[in-house]
Design a protein around this motif. Structure first.
Motif, PDB file in Angstrom:
ATOM      1  N   ARG A 219      -4.585   5.038   4.613  1.00  0.00           N
ATOM      2  CA  ARG A 219      -3.895   5.518   5.787  1.00  0.00           C
ATOM      3  C   ARG A 219      -2.350   6.202   5.152  1.00  0.00           C
ATOM      4  O   ARG A 219      -2.000   7.081   5.346  1.00  0.00           O
ATOM      5  CB  ARG A 219      -3.416   4.519   6.754  1.00  0.00           C
ATOM      6  CG  ARG A 219      -4.416   4.215   7.445  1.00  0.00           C
ATOM      7  CD  ARG A 219      -4.182   3.113   8.529  1.00  0.00           C
ATOM      8  NE  ARG A 219      -5.396   2.556   9.433  1.00  0.00           N
ATOM      9  CZ  ARG A 219      -5.245   1.805  10.506  1.00  0.00           C
ATOM     10  NH1 ARG A 219      -4.044   1.113  10.579  1.00  0.00           N
ATOM     11  NH2 ARG A 219      -6.192   1.374  11.060  1.00  0.00           N
ATOM     12  N   ALA A 220      -1.969   5.487   4.155  1.00  0.00           N
ATOM     13  CA  ALA A 220      -0.537   5.823   3.536  1.00  0.00           C
ATOM     14  C   ALA A 220      -0.743   7.249   2.743  1.00  0.00           C
ATOM     15  O   ALA A 220       0.316   7.774   2.502  1.00  0.00           O
ATOM     16  CB  ALA A 220       0.046   4.761   2.467  1.00  0.00           C
TER      17      ALA A 220
ATOM     18  N   PRO B 166       0.764  -1.167   0.028  1.00  0.00           N
ATOM     19  CA  PRO B 166       0.001  -0.042   0.087  1.00  0.00           C
ATOM     20  C   PRO B 166       0.851   1.161  -0.130  1.00  0.00           C
ATOM     21  O   PRO B 166       0.690   2.263  -0.735  1.00  0.00           O
ATOM     22  CB  PRO B 166      -0.767  -0.299   1.242  1.00  0.00           C
ATOM     23  CG  PRO B 166      -1.083  -1.653   1.463  1.00  0.00           C
ATOM     24  CD  PRO B 166       0.438  -2.222   1.142  1.00  0.00           C
ATOM     25  N   ARG B 167       1.833   1.430   0.744  1.00  0.00           N
ATOM     26  CA  ARG B 167       2.897   2.607   0.977  1.00  0.00           C
ATOM     27  C   ARG B 167       3.489   2.977  -0.359  1.00  0.00           C
ATOM     28  O   ARG B 167       3.613   4.172  -0.882  1.00  0.00           O
ATOM     29  CB  ARG B 167       3.992   2.241   1.940  1.00  0.00           C
ATOM     30  CG  ARG B 167       4.652   3.559   2.177  1.00  0.00           C
ATOM     31  CD  ARG B 167       5.629   3.166   3.264  1.00  0.00           C
ATOM     32  NE  ARG B 167       6.472   4.360   3.728  1.00  0.00           N
ATOM     33  CZ  ARG B 167       7.259   4.357   4.569  1.00  0.00           C
ATOM     34  NH1 ARG B 167       7.531   3.490   5.312  1.00  0.00           N
ATOM     35  NH2 ARG B 167       8.255   5.542   4.712  1.00  0.00           N
TER      36      ARG B 167
ATOM     37  N   ASN C 139      -6.249  -4.624   2.166  1.00  0.00           N
ATOM     38  CA  ASN C 139      -5.308  -3.802   2.061  1.00  0.00           C
ATOM     39  C   ASN C 139      -5.632  -2.186   1.776  1.00  0.00           C
ATOM     40  O   ASN C 139      -5.062  -1.285   1.574  1.00  0.00           O
ATOM     41  CB  ASN C 139      -4.159  -4.084   0.827  1.00  0.00           C
ATOM     42  CG  ASN C 139      -3.111  -5.105   1.619  1.00  0.00           C
ATOM     43  OD1 ASN C 139      -3.110  -5.586   2.819  1.00  0.00           O
ATOM     44  ND2 ASN C 139      -2.394  -5.623   0.705  1.00  0.00           N
TER      45      ASN C 139
ATOM     46  N   ASN D 297       0.572  -3.176   6.031  1.00  0.00           N
ATOM     47  CA  ASN D 297      -0.039  -1.911   6.452  1.00  0.00           C
ATOM     48  C   ASN D 297       0.787  -0.698   5.821  1.00  0.00           C
ATOM     49  O   ASN D 297       1.651  -1.063   4.957  1.00  0.00           O
ATOM     50  CB  ASN D 297       0.121  -1.788   8.119  1.00  0.00           C
ATOM     51  CG  ASN D 297       1.637  -1.703   8.645  1.00  0.00           C
ATOM     52  OD1 ASN D 297       2.496  -1.736   7.855  1.00  0.00           O
ATOM     53  ND2 ASN D 297       1.760  -1.950   9.773  1.00  0.00           N
ATOM     54  N   GLU D 298       0.476   0.304   6.259  1.00  0.00           N
ATOM     55  CA  GLU D 298       0.845   1.518   5.834  1.00  0.00           C
ATOM     56  C   GLU D 298       2.217   2.127   6.006  1.00  0.00           C
ATOM     57  O   GLU D 298       2.819   2.620   5.159  1.00  0.00           O
ATOM     58  CB  GLU D 298      -0.042   2.810   6.277  1.00  0.00           C
ATOM     59  CG  GLU D 298       0.391   3.074   7.740  1.00  0.00           C
ATOM     60  CD  GLU D 298      -0.702   2.660   8.422  1.00  0.00           C
ATOM     61  OE1 GLU D 298      -0.906   2.889   9.891  1.00  0.00           O
ATOM     62  OE2 GLU D 298      -0.982   1.514   8.171  1.00  0.00           O
ATOM     63  N   ASP D 299       2.891   1.075   6.727  1.00  0.00           N
ATOM     64  CA  ASP D 299       4.248   1.256   7.001  1.00  0.00           C
ATOM     65  C   ASP D 299       5.332  -0.030   6.387  1.00  0.00           C
ATOM     66  O   ASP D 299       6.422  -0.120   6.811  1.00  0.00           O
ATOM     67  CB  ASP D 299       4.626   1.248   8.636  1.00  0.00           C
ATOM     68  CG  ASP D 299       3.935   2.470   9.348  1.00  0.00           C
ATOM     69  OD1 ASP D 299       4.147   3.386   8.710  1.00  0.00           O
ATOM     70  OD2 ASP D 299       3.300   2.143  10.317  1.00  0.00           O
TER      71      ASP D 299
ATOM     72  N   TYR E 107      -5.169   0.446   4.629  1.00  0.00           N
ATOM     73  CA  TYR E 107      -3.737   0.676   4.689  1.00  0.00           C
ATOM     74  C   TYR E 107      -3.307   1.813   3.675  1.00  0.00           C
ATOM     75  O   TYR E 107      -2.365   2.470   3.778  1.00  0.00           O
ATOM     76  CB  TYR E 107      -3.023  -0.490   4.821  1.00  0.00           C
ATOM     77  CG  TYR E 107      -3.407  -1.449   5.991  1.00  0.00           C
ATOM     78  CD1 TYR E 107      -3.230  -0.944   7.252  1.00  0.00           C
ATOM     79  CD2 TYR E 107      -3.795  -2.764   5.811  1.00  0.00           C
ATOM     80  CE1 TYR E 107      -3.863  -1.752   8.346  1.00  0.00           C
ATOM     81  CE2 TYR E 107      -4.377  -3.461   6.638  1.00  0.00           C
ATOM     82  CZ  TYR E 107      -4.354  -2.902   7.949  1.00  0.00           C
ATOM     83  OH  TYR E 107      -4.759  -3.934   8.873  1.00  0.00           O
ATOM     84  N   ALA E 108      -3.781   1.532   2.398  1.00  0.00           N
ATOM     85  CA  ALA E 108      -3.569   2.199   1.337  1.00  0.00           C
ATOM     86  C   ALA E 108      -4.056   3.731   1.699  1.00  0.00           C
ATOM     87  O   ALA E 108      -3.335   4.759   1.429  1.00  0.00           O
ATOM     88  CB  ALA E 108      -3.976   1.920  -0.137  1.00  0.00           C
TER      89      ALA E 108
END
Length: 234
Positions: free
Chosen positions: A44-45, A13-14, A38, A104-106, A41-42
């Motif tokens: 959030r990114a 995602p990030r 996902n 996740n976004e990280d 999380y994308a």
């Protein structure tokens, strides 16, 4: 993303959000195969970046027709995911179909999805399109010019009662040729997406929209050609 069995493992995602921003894309939709794990999380990114991420999913129906669903809210696509999971049989074989990574976004790996996401949902195209609309989403027929996994290839035509909001032309066919070949479906807006499965292919093909702002509501207006919003070269 890397959640889809056909997606590159580097499509976290990030990374995909960052790549889209670098290519000056204003709005994207994350549409994994038969899943939306996902999407959050994308989104959030993208929070601190100049891009809007729409929650979405690409669904494979009982007839093995692919279509894309876009939504305004994350909760809506997660409701769709619940329905899809209830009607999706089988277990993934990572060696055959690839890993299905929830990240996740990280860029941290959270889990591996063991459902057969490459499979078909045991619901008809009509039923699934109706569900998407009931959840407040829009339904777009995927890559109608491809030889397989599209509504024309599987049914031979687009039934009048399917109520798609748009038709997607793959990036391999020029839009002018598509309009000529599929002129009988001119009542639908035609769009093109990169359908990216790797970072390098993000933004290879895009659609320009006349919008007041990059948002789901504005996109709906553009696809309906209402209030001055529309699709087309800017």
């Amino acid at each position: 993303t890397c959640l889809s069995p056909c997606g590159d493992v580097f499509m976290s995602p990030r990374r995909l959000v960052k790549s889209a921003v670098e290519k000056q894309i204003d709005i994207i939709a994350v549409c994994d195969h038969n899943s939306a794990e996902n999407v959050e999380y994308a989104m959030r990114a993208a929070r601190e970046l100049p891009i809007v991420v729409l929650p979405g999913m690409e669904i494979c129906t009982r007839e093995e027709i692919h279509f894309i669903a876009f939504f305004e809210k994350l909760e809506s696509v997660l409701e769709l995911q619940d329905i899809v999971y209830l009607n999706l049989k089988g277990e993934n074989d990572p060696e055959t179909f690839g890993m299905q990574v929830v990240a996740n976004e990280d860029d941290e790996v959270l889990s591996f999805n063991n459902k057969l996401l490459i499979g078909a949902v045991d619901l008809s195209i009509n039923k699934l399109v109706d569900i998407v609309h009931q959840l407040g989403g829009i339904a777009i027929a995927s890559h109608i010019d491809r030889e397989s996994y599209n509504v024309i290839g599987q049914l031979g035509f687009i039934p009048d009662d399917l109520n798609f909001d748009a038709l997607e032309i793959s990036k391999v066919m020029p839009m002018d040729k598509a309009r000529a070949k599929y002129h009988v479906y001119a009542k639908y807006p035609f769009i093109q997406n990169s359908d990216a499965h790797s970072l390098e292919t993000i933004g290879e093909c895009t659609t320009d929209y006349y919008l007041a702002s990059p948002s789901f509501k504005e996109l709906v207006l553009a696809l309906s050609n209402k209030e001055g919003r529309k699709t087309g070269k800017i």
